[in-house]
Scaffold this motif. Structure first.
Motif, mmCIF file in Angstrom:
data_model
loop_
_atom_site.group_PDB
_atom_site.id
_atom_site.type_symbol
_atom_site.label_atom_id
_atom_site.label_comp_id
_atom_site.label_asym_id
_atom_site.label_seq_id
_atom_site.Cartn_x
_atom_site.Cartn_y
_atom_site.Cartn_z
ATOM 1 N N MET A 143 0.782 -1.040 -0.159
ATOM 2 C CA MET A 143 0.007 0.599 0.146
ATOM 3 C C MET A 143 1.285 1.173 0.148
ATOM 4 N N ILE A 144 2.017 1.362 0.551
ATOM 5 C CA ILE A 144 3.163 2.059 0.813
ATOM 6 C C ILE A 144 3.414 2.614 -0.643
ATOM 7 N N CYS A 145 4.211 1.991 -1.605
ATOM 8 C CA CYS A 145 4.656 1.482 -2.350
ATOM 9 C C CYS A 145 3.842 2.178 -3.437
ATOM 10 N N CYS A 146 1.821 1.670 -3.219
ATOM 11 C CA CYS A 146 1.247 1.753 -4.240
ATOM 12 C C CYS A 146 1.123 3.701 -3.675
ATOM 13 N N ALA A 147 0.843 4.319 -2.695
ATOM 14 C CA ALA A 147 0.877 5.703 -3.063
ATOM 15 C C ALA A 147 1.568 6.576 -2.876
ATOM 16 N N PHE A 148 2.949 5.698 -2.732
ATOM 17 C CA PHE A 148 4.263 7.073 -2.720
ATOM 18 C C PHE A 148 4.731 6.611 -4.270
ATOM 19 N N MET A 149 4.459 6.311 -5.051
ATOM 20 C CA MET A 149 4.410 5.965 -6.871
ATOM 21 C C MET A 149 3.734 7.095 -7.480
ATOM 22 N N THR A 150 3.078 7.882 -6.264
ATOM 23 C CA THR A 150 2.147 8.564 -7.542
ATOM 24 C C THR A 150 2.735 9.745 -7.039
ATOM 25 N N ASN A 151 1.910 10.844 -7.632
ATOM 26 C CA ASN A 151 2.661 12.069 -7.356
ATOM 27 C C ASN A 151 1.340 12.874 -7.127
ATOM 28 N N ALA A 152 1.150 12.489 -6.110
ATOM 29 C CA ALA A 152 -0.984 12.903 -5.326
ATOM 30 C C ALA A 152 -0.066 14.340 -4.567
ATOM 31 N N ASN A 153 -0.246 15.124 -4.132
ATOM 32 C CA ASN A 153 0.225 16.191 -3.823
ATOM 33 C C ASN A 153 -0.783 16.407 -2.236
ATOM 34 N N LEU A 154 -1.743 16.101 -2.006
ATOM 35 C CA LEU A 154 -2.503 15.180 -0.181
ATOM 36 C C LEU A 154 -1.931 13.618 0.203
ATOM 37 N N PHE A 155 -1.592 13.407 0.759
ATOM 38 C CA PHE A 155 -1.067 12.441 1.209
ATOM 39 C C PHE A 155 -1.492 11.979 2.826
ATOM 40 N N ILE A 156 -2.679 10.873 2.793
ATOM 41 C CA ILE A 156 -3.766 10.739 4.010
ATOM 42 C C ILE A 156 -2.885 9.552 4.207
ATOM 43 N N ILE A 157 -2.460 9.156 5.898
ATOM 44 C CA ILE A 157 -2.325 8.059 5.864
ATOM 45 C C ILE A 157 -2.386 7.764 7.255
ATOM 46 N N ASP A 158 -3.435 6.273 7.722
ATOM 47 C CA ASP A 158 -4.361 6.299 8.518
ATOM 48 C C ASP A 158 -2.903 5.319 9.052
ATOM 49 N N GLU A 159 -2.608 5.568 10.417
ATOM 50 C CA GLU A 159 -2.819 4.225 11.627
ATOM 51 C C GLU A 159 -1.196 3.506 10.750
ATOM 52 N N PRO A 160 -0.454 4.387 9.711
ATOM 53 C CA PRO A 160 0.582 3.187 9.513
ATOM 54 C C PRO A 160 1.729 2.575 10.172
ATOM 55 N N PHE A 161 1.397 2.165 11.717
ATOM 56 C CA PHE A 161 2.980 1.777 12.341
ATOM 57 C C PHE A 161 3.063 0.698 12.245
ATOM 58 N N TYR A 162 1.631 0.418 12.588
ATOM 59 C CA TYR A 162 1.240 -1.560 12.919
ATOM 60 C C TYR A 162 1.457 -2.480 12.121
ATOM 61 N N GLY A 163 2.280 -3.297 12.656
ATOM 62 C CA GLY A 163 2.563 -4.121 11.769
ATOM 63 C C GLY A 163 3.682 -4.090 10.565
ATOM 64 N N LEU A 164 4.338 -2.705 10.625
ATOM 65 C CA LEU A 164 6.030 -2.511 10.228
ATOM 66 C C LEU A 164 6.498 -2.875 11.156
ATOM 67 N N ASP A 165 8.042 -3.395 10.537
ATOM 68 C CA ASP A 165 9.003 -3.495 11.170
ATOM 69 C C ASP A 165 9.936 -1.884 11.491
ATOM 70 N N PRO A 166 10.666 -1.957 12.651
ATOM 71 C CA PRO A 166 11.454 -0.588 12.842
ATOM 72 C C PRO A 166 12.151 -0.773 11.507
ATOM 73 N N LEU A 167 13.030 -0.949 10.876
ATOM 74 C CA LEU A 167 13.494 -0.555 9.678
ATOM 75 C C LEU A 167 12.049 -0.139 8.436
ATOM 76 N N ALA A 168 11.276 -0.225 8.246
ATOM 77 C CA ALA A 168 10.476 0.060 7.398
ATOM 78 C C ALA A 168 9.760 1.087 8.384
ATOM 79 N N VAL A 169 9.636 1.237 9.048
ATOM 80 C CA VAL A 169 9.176 2.469 10.123
ATOM 81 C C VAL A 169 9.762 3.530 9.306
ATOM 82 N N ARG A 170 11.211 3.275 9.272
ATOM 83 C CA ARG A 170 12.206 4.991 9.299
ATOM 84 C C ARG A 170 12.037 4.669 7.721
ATOM 85 N N ASP A 171 12.022 3.550 7.240
ATOM 86 C CA ASP A 171 11.511 4.232 5.213
ATOM 87 C C ASP A 171 10.491 4.529 5.428
ATOM 88 N N LEU A 172 9.470 4.080 6.512
ATOM 89 C CA LEU A 172 7.801 5.037 5.604
ATOM 90 C C LEU A 172 8.080 6.839 6.108
#
Length: 248
Positions: A143-172
């Protein structure tokens, strides 16, 4: 780019969940939408992305509402939900191609951007995988890759950290900083207040469907006698006052 939410009253039935909610998000900033379970964060987001229609009030992106021009309004938004939503019959590669089509992205540059994101989130060798093969964290990365590959002007991110490992949190967080630098606006709801305190430029604190406070951390600290309070302390104090029936 400016998201402007003005005096929203709304919810899932005739009984409002949100009561006179107003705030804005400007280009180049990350605004944290903070609240306990049931405070109204997801309901607010569902109104912004168009899944719910407000009973009263207005929501505009650069002066355009969903009712005025739904295609232009939606084309500005990239959304990462709390629970990943993927198509069981599509591979990772096909999800990326679907995103390219939906946002009418130029194929060559979009593929380059997608390939960069896949490497960052360690999915570049999984292009032929189906969602059934992915863990929850890996689905979130899709989901993160699909969102950030766009040229969107507004990113809406709902509770993104659950399920992500610490490295993925840093990358996000790195990707969020990158889109901020190019001028995009980011609205992120989260319970992880220590991370929000470090990375958000401003905050909107919700409780019982109302905005109890908003502003920078220093501005929120002006509400407290202790000018060194953490975001966690500030929010819990405001929420406790609200639960106790006091006026904030």
């Amino acid at each position: 780019m400016t998201l402007k939410v003005e005096h929203i009253v709304g919810g899932y039935s005739q009984i409002p969940v949100l009561n006179d909610v107003s705030f804005d998000v400007h280009n180049g900033e990350l605004v944290g939408l903070i609240g306990l379970n049931g405070a109204g964060k997801s309901t607010t987001i569902n109104h912004i992305i168009g899944l719910l229609t407000p009973f009263k009030g207005s929501i505009q992106i650069d002066g355009i509402s969903l009712q005025q021009d739904s295609e232009q309004y939606k084309s500005q938004i990239a959304y990462i939900p709390e629970t990943p939503v993927l198509y069981d019959e599509l591979t990772l590669k096909e999800h990326l191609e679907l995103t390219m089509t939906a946002y009418q992205l130029e194929p060559k540059s979009a593929r380059q951007r997608a390939n960069q994101l896949l490497k960052v989130f360690r999915l570049d060798n999984k292009l032929d995988w189906f969602p059934a093969n992915f863990s929850k964290g890996m689905k979130q990365k899709v989901m993160i890759c699909c969102a950030f590959m766009t040229n969107a002007n507004l990113f809406i991110i709902d509770e993104p950290f659950y399920g992500l490992d610490p490295l993925a949190v840093r990358d996000l967080l790195t990707q969020i900083e990158s889109v901020k630098q190019r001028g995009a606006a980011v609205l992120m709801s989260t319970h992880v207040l220590d991370t929000a305190q470090k990375y958000c430029d401003r905050f909107v604190l919700l409780a019982n469907g109302q905005v109890k406070a908003k502003g920078t951390l220093d501005e929120l600290r002006q509400l407290s006698d202790n000018k060194n309070e953490s975001l966690d302390d500030i929010y819990l104090a405001l929420a406790k006052e609200d639960l106790d029936g006091k006026t904030v």
